[in-house]
Design an enzyme around this catalytic site. Structure first.
Site, mmCIF file in Angstrom:
data_model
loop_
_atom_site.group_PDB
_atom_site.id
_atom_site.type_symbol
_atom_site.label_atom_id
_atom_site.label_comp_id
_atom_site.label_asym_id
_atom_site.label_seq_id
_atom_site.Cartn_x
_atom_site.Cartn_y
_atom_site.Cartn_z
ATOM 1 N N THR A 20 0.832 -1.206 0.000
ATOM 2 C CA THR A 20 0.000 0.000 0.000
ATOM 3 C C THR A 20 0.864 1.253 0.000
ATOM 4 O O THR A 20 1.937 1.269 0.596
ATOM 5 C CB THR A 20 -0.862 -0.004 1.274
ATOM 6 O OG1 THR A 20 -1.718 -1.134 1.236
ATOM 7 C CG2 THR A 20 -1.682 1.272 1.399
ATOM 8 N N ARG A 44 -13.248 -8.443 0.577
ATOM 9 C CA ARG A 44 -12.299 -8.179 1.665
ATOM 10 C C ARG A 44 -11.841 -6.734 1.637
ATOM 11 O O ARG A 44 -11.526 -6.173 0.602
ATOM 12 C CB ARG A 44 -11.093 -9.113 1.546
ATOM 13 C CG ARG A 44 -10.049 -8.908 2.656
ATOM 14 C CD ARG A 44 -8.911 -8.011 2.230
ATOM 15 N NE ARG A 44 -7.864 -7.905 3.248
ATOM 16 C CZ ARG A 44 -6.841 -7.064 3.185
ATOM 17 N NH1 ARG A 44 -6.731 -6.246 2.155
ATOM 18 N NH2 ARG A 44 -5.922 -7.026 4.142
ATOM 19 N N ASP A 77 -7.003 -2.432 6.195
ATOM 20 C CA ASP A 77 -6.940 -1.231 7.024
ATOM 21 C C ASP A 77 -6.892 0.068 6.220
ATOM 22 O O ASP A 77 -7.228 1.133 6.736
ATOM 23 C CB ASP A 77 -5.702 -1.294 7.917
ATOM 24 C CG ASP A 77 -4.413 -1.191 7.097
ATOM 25 O OD1 ASP A 77 -4.216 -2.027 6.201
ATOM 26 O OD2 ASP A 77 -3.600 -0.297 7.358
ATOM 27 N N THR A 121 1.190 0.099 6.325
ATOM 28 C CA THR A 121 1.201 -0.796 5.182
ATOM 29 C C THR A 121 1.426 -2.207 5.697
ATOM 30 O O THR A 121 1.888 -2.407 6.816
ATOM 31 C CB THR A 121 2.300 -0.404 4.173
ATOM 32 O OG1 THR A 121 2.210 -1.231 3.015
ATOM 33 C CG2 THR A 121 3.683 -0.573 4.776
#
Length: 330
Positions: free
Chosen positions: A191, A219, A222, A242
């Site tokens: 991320t 799904r 965060d 991440t």
């Protein structure tokens, strides 16, 4: 129904390829300025992001250096990765879920605590910009799935086929075994989270991802969850994460780090404590990576991770640096 007016002069330019001189400068900086430690000295303006996304921080710095807002800087910075087809974990070209659908998550948060997010959204290249529209043009914080996609169309975002031929080929190869596992520091959950402070000392943050490759349909990790993948408090600082998002959600990781800074810890100390709390709950597990980065109101930075291999980029008037923080497992 509008919750607030557009910020004046908010967008200086759309994201795209950075200019050749800036790119050349970034390449020189990368060779000359790799730092071993995690904690950086205080300096503003500044932009930092998870992983070594040098083009993204260069774009953010371009905005900041022209006097732009931290909010514009983080949005335009992460948009560079959303449009990069070679980045398999963010935006267009991201790896699909188990059913072959590329679903994107993103959030953004400004200096006043306003925030917006989109979850599990398909067919839109720049989810971070849709998240900003949610923040600025609706009374809501989050829109999900088809609702988020429809909202994006209403705001003028074009429909884009996000599944590239390479990603499709890789997905079809994966289906032969359908084995799902997280691989540490491999293009599966990298991320991009970005934090910035502008010339006024105001802080903003953004986070965007296509999530884990071949995840179960629906799904969400965060990354689009305010307090987990991203949190900004303009009085204190900001943090982003991440890695395996489920572990960050369980500790509300980014909020935790900001609160630790409020209590007096440096960004480095706060990131270390955040990872250690995750590891205490996991009782010796070693099969996942988490990386946190943080910045405080003074412009000091920090980062910490579970395993070696994580890094974060920093761009300020002092240069463009690839910082490699310490890790829980050395």
């Amino acid at each position: 129904m509008k919750r607030r007016n557009f910020l004046k002069n908010s967008t200086l330019s759309t994201a795209g390829l950075i200019t050749a001189p800036i790119l050349a400068s970034c390449q020189e900086d990368k060779k000359a300025a790799t730092l071993p430690g995690g904690e950086g000295k205080a300096i503003i303006p500044i932009a930092i992001c998870t992983w070594n996304f040098m083009n993204a921080t260069a774009k953010a710095w371009e905005v900041l250096d022209k006097g732009g807002s931290a909010l514009d800087a983080v949005e335009q910075g992460v948009m560079v990765e959303e449009a990069d087809l070679s980045n398999e974990t963010v935006g267009n070209g991201g790896r699909p879920d188990r059913d072959g659908n590329v679903t994107l998550d993103a959030c953004i948060m400004d200096k006043d605590g306003n925030c917006g997010a989109v979850l599990c959204m398909e067919n839109i290249e720049h989810p971070v910009s849709v998240a900003r529209k949610v923040m600025e043009d609706t009374p809501h914080v989050m829109l999900a799935g088809k609702g988020a996609e429809q909202f994006a169309y209403e705001k003028g975002f074009p429909k884009v086929n996000l599944l590239t031929e390479k990603a499709k080929k890789d997905w079809l190869a994966w289906k032969e075994t359908s084995k799902y596992e997280t691989i540490i520091n491999i293009e599966n959950h990298d991320t991009i989270g970005m934090l910035a402070i502008d010339k006024n000392g105001d802080i903003a943050g953004a986070c965007t991802t296509s999530g884990m490759g071949y995840k179960m349909a629906g799904r969400v990790g965060d990354s689009p969850i305010i307090g987990a993948g991203l949190f900004v408090d303009n009085e204190v600082g900001a943090a982003t994460a991440t890695g395996v998002g489920e572990e960050v959600v369980r500790t509300v990781g980014s909020f935790l780090i900001v609160e630790l800074m409020r209590q007096g810890k440096s960004p480095q100390e706060a990131c270390e404590e955040g990872v250690k709390r995750i590891m205490a709950k996991n009782k010796g597990r070693k099969d996942f990576q988490i990386g946190f980065i943080a910045i405080n109101k003074k412009g000091e930075t920090g980062g910490y991770c579970v395993h070696p291999g994580f890094s974060y980029r920093s761009y300020s008037e002092e240069g463009h640096f690839d910082k490699k923080p310490a890790s829980f497992y050395q």
